[in-house]
Design a protein around this motif. Structure first.
Motif, PDB file in Angstrom:
ATOM      1  N   ARG A  25       0.764  -1.133   0.076  1.00  0.00           N
ATOM      2  CA  ARG A  25      -0.022   0.069  -0.078  1.00  0.00           C
ATOM      3  C   ARG A  25       0.937   1.237  -0.033  1.00  0.00           C
ATOM      4  NH1 ARG A  25      -5.206  -0.712   0.211  1.00  0.00           N
ATOM      5  NH2 ARG A  25      -6.139  -2.621   0.927  1.00  0.00           N
ATOM      6  N   ALA A  26       1.985   1.278   0.692  1.00  0.00           N
ATOM      7  CA  ALA A  26       2.803   2.408   0.805  1.00  0.00           C
ATOM      8  C   ALA A  26       3.445   2.473  -0.652  1.00  0.00           C
ATOM      9  CB  ALA A  26       3.906   2.037   1.537  1.00  0.00           C
ATOM     10  N   ARG A  27       3.687   1.489  -1.494  1.00  0.00           N
ATOM     11  CA  ARG A  27       4.419   1.580  -2.663  1.00  0.00           C
ATOM     12  C   ARG A  27       3.176   2.181  -3.825  1.00  0.00           C
ATOM     13  NH1 ARG A  27       5.819  -4.112  -5.475  1.00  0.00           N
ATOM     14  NH2 ARG A  27       6.905  -4.023  -3.471  1.00  0.00           N
ATOM     15  N   TRP A  28       1.954   1.727  -3.342  1.00  0.00           N
ATOM     16  CA  TRP A  28       0.890   2.121  -4.421  1.00  0.00           C
ATOM     17  C   TRP A  28       0.640   3.594  -3.978  1.00  0.00           C
ATOM     18  CZ3 TRP A  28      -3.993   4.521  -3.889  1.00  0.00           C
ATOM     19  CH2 TRP A  28      -4.673   4.737  -4.971  1.00  0.00           C
ATOM     20  N   VAL A  29       0.577   4.087  -2.766  1.00  0.00           N
ATOM     21  CA  VAL A  29       0.494   5.466  -2.513  1.00  0.00           C
ATOM     22  C   VAL A  29       1.826   6.532  -3.117  1.00  0.00           C
ATOM     23  CG1 VAL A  29       0.398   7.175  -0.571  1.00  0.00           C
ATOM     24  CG2 VAL A  29      -1.015   5.151  -0.363  1.00  0.00           C
TER      25      VAL A  29
ATOM     26  N   ALA B 164       2.890   6.086  -5.770  1.00  0.00           N
ATOM     27  CA  ALA B 164       2.654   6.226  -7.124  1.00  0.00           C
ATOM     28  C   ALA B 164       1.381   7.129  -7.558  1.00  0.00           C
ATOM     29  CB  ALA B 164       2.724   5.028  -8.012  1.00  0.00           C
ATOM     30  N   ASN B 165       0.598   6.931  -6.371  1.00  0.00           N
ATOM     31  CA  ASN B 165      -0.919   7.625  -6.614  1.00  0.00           C
ATOM     32  C   ASN B 165      -1.377   8.488  -5.715  1.00  0.00           C
ATOM     33  OD1 ASN B 165      -2.101   5.755  -9.162  1.00  0.00           O
ATOM     34  ND2 ASN B 165      -0.867   4.436  -7.862  1.00  0.00           N
ATOM     35  N   ALA B 166      -0.328   9.406  -5.051  1.00  0.00           N
ATOM     36  CA  ALA B 166      -0.466  10.093  -4.084  1.00  0.00           C
ATOM     37  C   ALA B 166      -1.582  11.150  -3.966  1.00  0.00           C
ATOM     38  CB  ALA B 166       0.852  11.149  -3.555  1.00  0.00           C
ATOM     39  N   ASN B 167      -2.163  11.599  -5.079  1.00  0.00           N
ATOM     40  CA  ASN B 167      -3.214  12.579  -5.390  1.00  0.00           C
ATOM     41  C   ASN B 167      -4.693  11.713  -5.243  1.00  0.00           C
ATOM     42  OD1 ASN B 167      -2.057  14.980  -5.440  1.00  0.00           O
ATOM     43  ND2 ASN B 167      -1.109  14.311  -7.238  1.00  0.00           N
ATOM     44  N   SER B 168      -4.599  10.361  -5.331  1.00  0.00           N
ATOM     45  CA  SER B 168      -5.950   9.724  -5.205  1.00  0.00           C
ATOM     46  C   SER B 168      -6.406   9.819  -4.218  1.00  0.00           C
ATOM     47  CB  SER B 168      -5.462   8.228  -5.455  1.00  0.00           C
ATOM     48  OG  SER B 168      -6.654   7.306  -5.326  1.00  0.00           O
TER      49      SER B 168
ATOM     50  N   ILE C  30       3.319   6.578   4.181  1.00  0.00           N
ATOM     51  CA  ILE C  30       2.321   6.877   3.504  1.00  0.00           C
ATOM     52  C   ILE C  30       1.821   8.699   4.037  1.00  0.00           C
ATOM     53  CG2 ILE C  30      -0.380   6.734   2.996  1.00  0.00           C
ATOM     54  CD1 ILE C  30       0.219   3.662   3.330  1.00  0.00           C
ATOM     55  N   ALA C  31       1.958   8.730   5.007  1.00  0.00           N
ATOM     56  CA  ALA C  31       1.820  10.044   5.664  1.00  0.00           C
ATOM     57  C   ALA C  31       2.840  10.989   5.292  1.00  0.00           C
ATOM     58  CB  ALA C  31       1.872   9.928   7.095  1.00  0.00           C
TER      59      ALA C  31
END
Length: 1013
Positions: free
Chosen positions: A113-117, A119-123, A145-146
């Motif tokens: 999930r940290a890897r996904w965020v 790449a997609n921080a604005n989601s 993530i934060a």
């Protein structure tokens, strides 16, 4: 413990999935979903359909299908690609039963999930990923993530991401999840981020809601919490005095939390000058109009203000300033609400007692009627009818000198109601006087040293009472007797006066309750009951007078029927009945308290501690006895994170997040939690002999290991406490033994681990193909476990505080298990080829056999005769924890010997050559030990049978009343007559005696169902 994010159902599929597959998935038709998803994947080559197929297969019964998803998750973790968020949701749902067992969230889904965020921080889903990691208590991934969200939205108007990042970085820095190498980095990073925000706040004339400074009280308090944890003392003190973010600046904005927290920190450091300045400036804010007049005017701050003034560098000037500020508040007193009026009166009282005698009475005139006495009188003149009057003045009265106390009780207190007091006012003053007289019996100023040896004879009384002039112990027994008589007379006066009885409902507190507590506590002291009484656990009657102790219980029980809603009295009686072995009656009194939720951890030891050793029959009810506690812990510790942590986090309650994390940590390592597990297991072993699950595998024992410091926070605040600060509180007198502690909890946990090892039997269908290799592995495991348990048992037993934290039977039990674990370890590791058995084996077995013989003859045999007196029977009924330890030691010995002999039998059965098996000498020692244990268990069973027969005899009601109130045809002493008057004589005590006898019978009946083999 696994966190089940999807406990209310699976995640929703993508909207692009066709309706046929959507319907089958929502209906839980997993076979159809697997078939349809496989077809869609073959047709469209979309990996999402494969994820649906694999995730759904995990819902089927086959082991291969269930575990296939773990392979896919492992591939995702090892891959450098950014995973699909919907696929992650499906896989996490499919693995919900594996998380915390087969896989760790922090090693799989958290990093994914940290890897996904990243790449997609604005989601919008990024925040959901943060929530998922936080609720799984994966602080490493949550912090990453934060940090990503904070960096992405650094130029936005949303300030929350910055504080989310700071809060999680701080939580990680103080968490075991953080490596030592990273701890310093995260600590420094947190401090620097908040210092930057603090500098922005201090340098800006006006902060906008979008500024990255410290705007809210929560943000400011978070800054000081971080400074306290990771900053320096100099930084903390400097910022505390700053114009905007300092304690005074925050008070001007109406923020009081920071001020109170800082005072505690400063007191820990001994910064009295700073405390004095802050309290002075804070109180003056109300005087100069910067805040409402009484915003800071509470007793806690006044006490710190006065204490700091006495410790200040220039104490004389500081004390003058205290009086000046207090004088100004007194002038405003008429404008205050009742609560603040009382605070000012208490502040005046506190100041009077803390000022030097030369300041408040410079001319040394009339030392008996001193300013201290006058101020107590003035305070009571206004508040003597209030519920808390006694608690407000008790501490101050205890500080008076003897002459002052005498003047107060004889000249001041009786005149407080005025010239024409009502009957109700008179009885209130009488009850208050009795309580204060009792408190003074616990104060050293009422006694003067006196030679104990007079004309060559030891009088055993090292004091002379200044009140009655008699030789005395501490407390003075003659004064306690006089107090009981006076309180009993007042109680009888109320009971006989209809006007007084009609006035009681209108009063803040029933004076009969206060009088009963004075009589009850005095009788407890007169009975000889003392804290930490030597050998108390072996014989209740060895050092106390049974009739006096039972009179106290009877009197207090009678009062509970008059005032059933007084929880303090109820708790006191629960403890007393447990002391007497009347566990079922204690349970009847406990149930109406309706202890729930967060207070379970703090209050439950008052009833449940050692309950299995007192009355195992309670565990045979329709509802499991420990169910409320087990349900509470199961609910509170269901998830890895604190309950509702996301609600506090998302709402910006950052200090609440820190407090919740600390509370959750303590709850997971609570002595009460260990008590819950151990008591339930001990009771189950008493009846069924074997348990379904080892204590190590219990879902609530995840965080309990040998180096865990277990926390005990038993709450005695509800107990009525008439004692002064000079002596122990009443609960120390009436407890069955020392309260929960880290050492005792660990010893009980280790004992369960040892018994689990001894009791383990492999499944019937377990037939390893390579028996020799399996036997070698089992032996290696047993040796490793025994070494660990024996080392830990020995370490905890030899800690300096341990002897004071255990009752004598508990010390015997854990010492025996320590010896047994060492003996078993030596026995199964000793090569058969050794010429002789080491001396330590024969010495240990002989020591254990001697212990069993002593317990059998010293505790059981004398009491297992046909002719048993009432006192002997009651003594046995009260000694059930000691009896329980005899059974436990004997059973542990028998299981240990049986374990060694079973190892020998397995080895000889596996290898017929005669070279396997244990040493012949070891086998002989174990058989002798097993025989001694069996004999002790047989005698224990016979002892229960004798008790059962005696308790089934008729006439027990009269026998008990004869002990308590004396035989009907004999003249009783004055104290017994007074107690009899209060409880309405034998007729009034019959119901109580019936309940006590019935409770004893139920206890013996429960022991009759216990297994002794």
């Amino acid at each position: 413990m696994a966190y089940n994010k999807y406990r209310y159902g699976p995640p929703a599929l993508k909207s692009s999935v066709d309706m046929q597959l959507q319907s089958a998935f929502s209906d839980g038709n997993w076979s159809t979903v697997v078939r349809l998803a496989a077809k869609r994947f073959a047709t469209f080559k979309d990996p999402y359909y494969e994820a649906i197929k694999v995730s759904t297969e995990a819902q089927l019964q086959g082991t291969a299908e269930k575990c296939a998803v773990l392979v896919h998750v492992d591939e995702l973790v090892k891959s450098k690609k950014t995973p699909d968020i919907d696929t992650l949701d499906l896989f996490e749902w499919a693995c919900q039963d594996f998380i915390g067992y087969e896989i760790e969230f922090a090693e799989t889904f958290g990093p994914l999930r940290a890897r996904w965020v990243k790449a997609n921080a604005n989601s919008p889903m990024a925040v959901s990923c943060l929530q998922g990691c936080l609720e799984q208590w994966d602080l490493v991934s949550a912090q990453q993530i934060a940090a990503t969200l904070d960096k992405t939205h650094a130029n936005s108007a949303d300030r929350r991401y910055m504080f989310w990042n700071i809060t999680l970085t701080f939580l990680l820095s103080i968490s075991p999840q953080c490596t030592e190498a990273s701890r310093k980095v995260y600590s420094l990073l947190t401090v620097r981020q908040l210092q930057k925000a603090a500098d922005i706040t201090e340098s800006s004339e006006k902060l906008e809601k979008t500024d990255k400074g410290l705007l809210t009280e929560e943000e400011v308090c978070l800054y000081y919490r971080v400074l306290l944890g990771h900053g320096t003392k100099e930084e903390f003190l400097t910022r505390l005095k700053s114009p905007k973010l300092g304690a005074i600046g925050q008070l001007k904005q109406g923020h009081k939390l920071l001020f109170c927290e800082c005072l505690d920190a400063l007191e820990t450091w001994g910064e009295w000058d700073t405390i004095y300045e802050l309290c002075r400036d804070a109180l003056k804010l109300g005087l100069d109009g910067s805040t409402t007049p009484f915003f800071v005017c509470d007793l806690r701050i006044w006490k710190k203000f006065v204490a700091a003034a006495t410790e200040a560098t220039n104490a004389d000037a500081a004390l003058d300033e205290v009086q000046n500020v207090l004088k100004q508040f007194i002038e405003l007193k008429d404008k205050a609400t009742p609560m603040y009026k009382k605070n000012i009166s208490l502040a005046l009282l506190e100041t009077t007692f803390r000022l030097p005698s030369t300041t408040i009475n410079p001319n040394h005139e009339n030392k008996a009627l001193s300013p201290k006495v006058i101020q107590i009188g003035l305070f009571l003149d206004e508040y003597y009818e209030r519920f808390a009057a006694f608690d407000d003045v008790k501490g101050y009265v205890a500080e008076l000198g003897y002459e002052e106390a005498k003047t107060f009780l004889e000249d001041v207190l009786p005149n407080i109601p005025g010239e024409n007091p009502t009957k109700a006012q008179q009885i209130i003053i009488t009850a208050l006087e009795c309580r204060l007289r009792y408190t003074l019996t616990t104060c050293p100023q009422t006694l003067s040293p006196h030679p104990t040896v007079v004309e060559g004879t030891d009088q055993g009384k090292p004091f002379k009472c200044r009140v009655c002039s008699n030789l005395a112990k501490s407390p003075c027994e003659d004064c306690l007797k006089k107090l009981i008589i006076d309180a009993a007379n007042a109680y009888s006066q109320v009971a006989a006066d209809k006007e007084l009885l009609a006035a009681i409902p209108k009063l803040d507190r029933d004076p009969r309750l206060d009088l009963a507590l004075v009589m009850g506590n005095s009788l407890l002291k007169l009975s000889g009951l003392r804290p930490k009484l030597p050998n108390f656990a072996q014989s209740l009657w060895q050092d106390v007078q049974p009739e006096v102790l039972l009179q106290a219980v009877l009197l207090l029980d009678t009062q509970l029927r008059v005032t059933p809603n007084d929880n303090g009295l109820r708790l006191m009686l629960v403890q007393l009945y447990l002391l007497f072995g009347c566990a079922s009656y204690a349970h009847q009194l406990w149930v109406p308290l309706d202890v729930k939720r967060t207070i379970q951890d703090a209050l439950s030891p008052l009833f449940f501690d050692r309950i299995s050793s007192i009355s195992p029959g309670l565990f045979q009810g329709t509802r499991p006895l420990m169910e409320p506690l087990r349900a509470y812990y199961s609910q509170s510790l269901r998830d890895p994170s604190p309950v509702r942590i996301w609600d506090a986090f998302s709402s910006g309650s950052y200090t609440s997040v820190l407090d919740m994390a600390e509370y959750d940590k303590k709850l997971r390592t609570s002595c009460t939690l260990v008590m819950t597990l151990v008591e339930e297991r001990r009771a189950a072993r008493l009846f069924v002999g074997k348990l379904d699950i080892d204590i190590d595998d219990h879902i609530l024992a995840t965080d309990i290991v040998e180096d865990t410091t277990l926390v005990h926070k038993t709450d005695y605040g509800s107990f009525p406490n008439l004692e002064s600060a000079n002596g122990p509180p009443i609960q120390d007198f009436i407890r069955l033994g020392p309260g929960p502690s880290n050492e005792r909890s660990h010893l009980s946990f280790l004992a369960e681990q040892y018994l689990d090892l001894l009791s383990y039997t492999p499944p019937k269908d377990y037939k390893p193909s390579k028996a020799a290799e399996a036997a070698a592995r089992d032996k290696a495991y047993n040796l490793e476990t025994l070494i660990r348990i024996n080392t830990s048992l020995t370490d905890f037993l030899h800690k300096p505080p341990t002897p004071k934290l255990l009752t004598p039977p508990e010390t015997n039990y854990y010492t025996a298990l320590s010896l047994l674990s060492a003996l078993v370890l030596t026995a199964i590791s000793l090569p058969k080829s050794e010429a002789s058995v080491p001396t330590i084996v024969s010495q240990t077995t002989q020591s254990l056999k001697t212990t069993l013989t002593t317990l059998r003859t010293g505790l059981l045999s004398p009491r297992s005769t046909a002719s048993v007196s009432t006192e002997q029977t009651i003594s046995s009924l009260c000694d059930m924890p000691a009896f329980s330890s005899v059974r436990d030691i004997a059973l542990g010995t028998k299981l240990s010997a049986a374990f060694v002999l079973a190892c020998h039998e397995r080895e000889t059965a596996r290898d017929k050559s005669g070279r396997s098996g244990l040493h012949k000498g070891v086998v002989m020692e174990m058989k002798a030990l097993e025989s001694a244990a069996a004999k002790t268990l047989a005698d224990a069973r016979a002892h229960v049978g004798v008790l059962k027969g005696v308790m089934n005899e008729s006439g027990w009601l009269d026998r008990l009343l004869d002990v308590v109130l004396g035989e009907e045809d004999k003249e009783a002493d004055e104290l017994t007559d007074k107690v009899s008057d209060v409880v309405d004589g034998r007729a009034g005590a019959e119901e109580w005696a019936g309940k006590v006898v019935e409770s004893w019978r139920e206890g013996v009946k429960g022991w009759g169902m216990v297994r002794f083999e």
